[in-house]
Write a protein that holds these residues in place. Structure first.
Motif, PDB file in Angstrom:
ATOM      1  N   PHE D 133      40.981 -44.994 -43.346  1.00  0.00           N
ATOM      2  CA  PHE D 133      40.978 -43.543 -43.177  1.00  0.00           C
ATOM      3  C   PHE D 133      42.379 -42.958 -42.985  1.00  0.00           C
ATOM      4  N   GLN D 155      33.472 -46.560 -35.713  1.00  0.00           N
ATOM      5  CA  GLN D 155      33.977 -45.583 -36.676  1.00  0.00           C
ATOM      6  C   GLN D 155      33.569 -45.918 -38.109  1.00  0.00           C
ATOM      7  N   ARG D 159      32.087 -42.425 -39.206  1.00  0.00           N
ATOM      8  CA  ARG D 159      32.998 -41.388 -39.714  1.00  0.00           C
ATOM      9  C   ARG D 159      32.481 -40.659 -40.950  1.00  0.00           C
ATOM     10  N   GLU D 218      38.769 -39.325 -32.437  1.00  0.00           N
ATOM     11  CA  GLU D 218      38.586 -39.413 -33.885  1.00  0.00           C
ATOM     12  C   GLU D 218      37.355 -38.638 -34.360  1.00  0.00           C
ATOM     13  N   PHE D 219      36.263 -38.784 -33.653  1.00  0.00           N
ATOM     14  CA  PHE D 219      35.044 -38.088 -34.101  1.00  0.00           C
ATOM     15  C   PHE D 219      35.223 -36.568 -33.984  1.00  0.00           C
ATOM     16  N   VAL D 222      37.331 -35.475 -36.909  1.00  0.00           N
ATOM     17  CA  VAL D 222      36.579 -35.457 -38.161  1.00  0.00           C
ATOM     18  C   VAL D 222      35.601 -34.278 -38.185  1.00  0.00           C
TER      19      VAL D 222
END
Lengths: 342, 342, 342, 342
Positions: D133, D155, D159, D218-219, D222
């Motif tokens: 990613f 992830q 993701r 990260e989530f 995104v």
């Protein structure tokens, strides 16, 4: 008084576990052991770890004189079980370890086990054998249907919560980790040491595991309305033990209090202090079930973790606990063995 | 009658195994538990698998009132042990599980353990605790020195053969396979699961293992002349159990008959039919020792294989067996638990 | 140049191990895979760990066009193997992993494998595949007979010592510990995780293990006179790895020097410094064999400990090493993968 | 071209795994290895499984001439790492395996790791190392922060689903099962073989595990809005491997299609056919991640199961994948080793 005990299906793991536990039970004596394909062999040949015991030779079921038997444990595969029990004396006390008499609704049995039930009359007589919740019925019962080992674990975590209405009934998730002895003495490639050790995988995932039939029946009965849980079992590289991680929506402290209160007088169910979580290592070989509760960082979500030994509290220990009740013996007799660690 | 029991060093594996066994012993009750660094903690905190028991809190040794103790198990490290026991009441019945009082000759102790013995007087009083061969002395003894777990296994295989003169005394080889609990709760890299599981290696090879001191002492005593065996232990990825493969020169059938006769009345020692060989899986968690004999294709060579559980028959079970004798209780009391399988 | 490779019997562990190793071999490409009962399946279905590879579908042997194959690995059961190879093209290069062509004397084959050899002519052509000792013959060979995995381990420990005459040829004892993958993907109760994990036992004890045929043949050839060793294998709860504890009578230092010198230029055989002993954990998944030597406290006795991975150096890695030679590729090509730890 | 590689912290498991993988990497050569407490030792002494390699001796970090190093892997504990990297040359290419540069927000670092970040400037430069990613950023990066092994697994499962908006962002649950090597070479009682084998338990439950910091970062990035998942890790008796059972609310088929499409060109991420679920056994020792999707019996609920090897794809394999990009080498170089089974 010493009761005369027969075990049908003594060559499997649950049969052997019954013998192990009865070996030091002060009021039971094994007088008959059956094993269809291994009839004629001694128990020491089939299970050398029982070598020190003076046990009757394995025979076929038809060779047993049931008039000399006070109680019969039945540790046979499902489907076979209903046929065998239908042929046994109608007044014989029976504690069954199979799945055949767990589901009260024959349609549910057929749905989960893929074939019609052939002993529907007997089913009506059967008592569901989750001791802590069916004690009185079991005491009066003649045919006790032992629970599934996974089904027992999940119910110990959830029944009081459902009964008390302290969790969201539409969002219950049981992620379960099971040791391999639950699969029995089956000759399958994925149960070989070379393939099972050192790794893990799910099985019967996606709402397909048969113990869901028991969850549906029991949780709906407790709730008074249909309850459908999510349930995913995983196979772990360990021989004994089940750990059920149960995710619920509700207040963690209230969840904990509810369980603590429900089990405060139970000899085999131990609720840990709030925030403490159990390990399968701490109940191996014993009839104990340890339960812990913790809250999540997300408010309103809690986790209940329950552990028990699938062969003991999950099947053969439970069976003896039920047999004690059926025979009028003190419930914990022969079952206070400490777990084995390490 | 119920005897009041103290356990010194209750936070190690042999201490915990004593508690596990005493939990269902009908004539022993634990009234004091010591653990130096963990004093103040509950046993459930140190060993959650004992959570269901009502046990005294861990204390320091000095806090124990030994006048209220009928028998004291001492499960401390060697060297520490002799200092501790030297300070205990001189009439207190003690069953020691350490190495400190096994070797009658202080020079041998110093040779194998690297430091002089500081309680030589007590050593004179000590009885070597291999129950089956020192029963009468143990009954009369006050201070019993439990054997090494490897030393016990090798002696069960060999003592009757040496006594009967049916094997070559100058060519005895013990290749031993041991589970990891024998190393205790030691924090060492090679005992981590990540490093121990899935593989094997030798340790203390080349005639360096301390249990050789016991072999030398006992086999020479039995033979009436010096006997020196070869002995190589291997560490295996298993928690409990010792398997000793003992290579001897002698007639296999006579070897078998000699062992069978020697142990025909022993409750815990089981000699298999000729040619049958035992597995450690069949004695796990129990006080039994299984022994098998087979001949080699080369005439005049035989193999004796003995298995026992290092924590039970190899230490804590043996200790209770000895304590039963010291207290005048029937020897097998509390020790007939069946092995756990699988 | 890239060689076209066929593997017969690709659904067993040694077949899968060949695929694993060839996956990163720069000069081999798998163009045919056979598996009798699993013909029609993909390799990913039989062995999901090979899912990432682009492999031909499993077929029956008869479906393979051997004119398009440069070298054929044969990983079939013994007895079946000789029948299959007898029907293959007479100029096809074959590296066999079975027991069928290891024993030069058909009478010995019948003695150890219980049935007459049916391809005696082919046997004459076969080269014994212990690479380090048959390199020149293998280079020129067409049909290479891979050794037994236990037989390889014992020979690496002993051949130079027998050749050099530095040990007593009449008193050699091999106590061997083997991981379970050596038993193959066999559905047997004692290979189940529930029964194998956590314990150990001997098997084929008393001079009955078939690899004794190889020891007898090879050691007698090296010595120039009959040599009969004692050999006891034990099954351990680990998947890969063999540890051979070899007891010899001779001077330990000379034993060490002899091995060190014999293997000083060998890429896969590593002799440890004197007194150092190896662990199976240190060779898992690799083509290396580690060897250690130590003396005993009894003068004139020594111990050699050799470890290798039964699936790699003990069979499939050895097979590729031999195939490299047969194909004229550099011997170590594709085989320098480091062991996997932990 | 061959690049000169330094590894700081070579005496831990991730350090050793780097060496294992680089051993057969055609374009990397190890020229410096550091280990603070073990400086002066050879790698063969610390990790005998690397005995066959010709490696530099372990030194202290200060002894390394970084002008002769093309890329430095840093496998040190968190907190120590930021101090060490702050002192390294400012133009040295670094792939870090610690937690120190994963969290962009220093406040988040302090929250999860319990102390202020002391190299905030470096943090700004760091690229989050989830290769699939962040490929373009990694190619241009100088300091790459390897992800947590659990964080990577979750992830990979989630993701694309979060990015595509096909699941309920407020009800994501990750029940994760991890092997013990993830805990490193730490000397803790619960990591001993005697205590870990044969059982399972949760750890850092209730929203306390540090990898939640990565999930949150990260989530949320995104999704473009805060996302908070539930995450419960369990420790399993296996050395390598992570299995994440991810429960989501969404259409199972769409979930599957989304993942399949997202990863169709990825060399290391393999999405199984719908309904197929992976096993950790099938990726052991490799850089592959297998992902499966199944629906539940309850409509609108799905389960994603992802497996990877924590030491390989979860840390050291990922690190080499990132290093390949940083050095301009083809991304899969040295990483196509097949998993090891059994």
């Amino acid at each position: 008084m010493t009761y005369r005990i027969a075990i049908l299906g003594a060559s499997g793991y649950t049969g052997a576990e019954l013998v192990r536990l009865i070996a030091t039970h002060p009021q039971m004596r094994i007088t008959a052991l059956s094993a269809d394909r291994k009839a004629g062999m001694t128990m020491a040949e089939v299970f050398p770890f029982l070598r020190h015991l003076d046990l009757p030779r394995l025979v076929k079921i038809d060779e047993i004189d049931f008039s000399q038997v006070d109680l019969c444990f039945c540790a046979l595969p499902h489907a076979t079980t209903q046929e065998v029990i239908a042929r046994l004396p109608k007044d014989l006390k029976i504690v069954d370890l199979s799945a055949d008499f767990r589901l009260r609704d024959p349609a549910e049995y057929e749905k989960w086990y893929g074939q019609p039930h052939t002993a529907v009359e007997l089913q009506k007589e059967a008592v569901y054998g989750l001791t802590e919740f069916y004690r009185d019925d079991i005491r009066k019962g003649r045919l006790i249907a032992g629970t599934g080992c996974n089904a027992a674990t999940g119910q110990f975590a959830l029944r009081p919560l459902i009964a008390a209405g302290v969790i969201d009934l539409d969002d219950i998730l049981i992620d379960l980790k099971a040791g391999v002895s639950g699969a029995g003495r089956s000759l399958k490639e994925n149960l070989l040491h070379a393939e099972l050790s050192g790794g893990t995988h799910t099985y019967s995932a996606g709402g397909k595991h048969r113990h869901l039939g028991e969850f549906d029946q029991e949780f709906s009965k407790v709730a008074g309305r249909p309850v459908r849980v999510q349930f995913t079992p995983h196979l772990l590289p360990m021989n004994r033990g089940i750990l059920a991680t149960v995710y619920v929506k509700g207040d963690a402290k209230i969840v904990h209090q509810t369980l603590e209160k429900a089990y405060e007088n139970e000899p085999f169910l131990r609720v840990l202090p709030f925030g403490g979580l159990p390990s399968t290592r701490d109940i191996a070989g014993s009839n104990f079930c340890h339960i812990g509760v913790i809250g999540d960082r997300i408010a309103g979500r809690a986790m209940v973790v329950a552990v028990l030994d699938n062969l003991t509290k999950g099947s053969s220990g439970q069976a003896i606990q039920n047999a004690n009740l059926v025979l009028g013996i003190e419930e914990t007799t022969g079952l206070m063995l400490a777990p084995m660690f390490p």
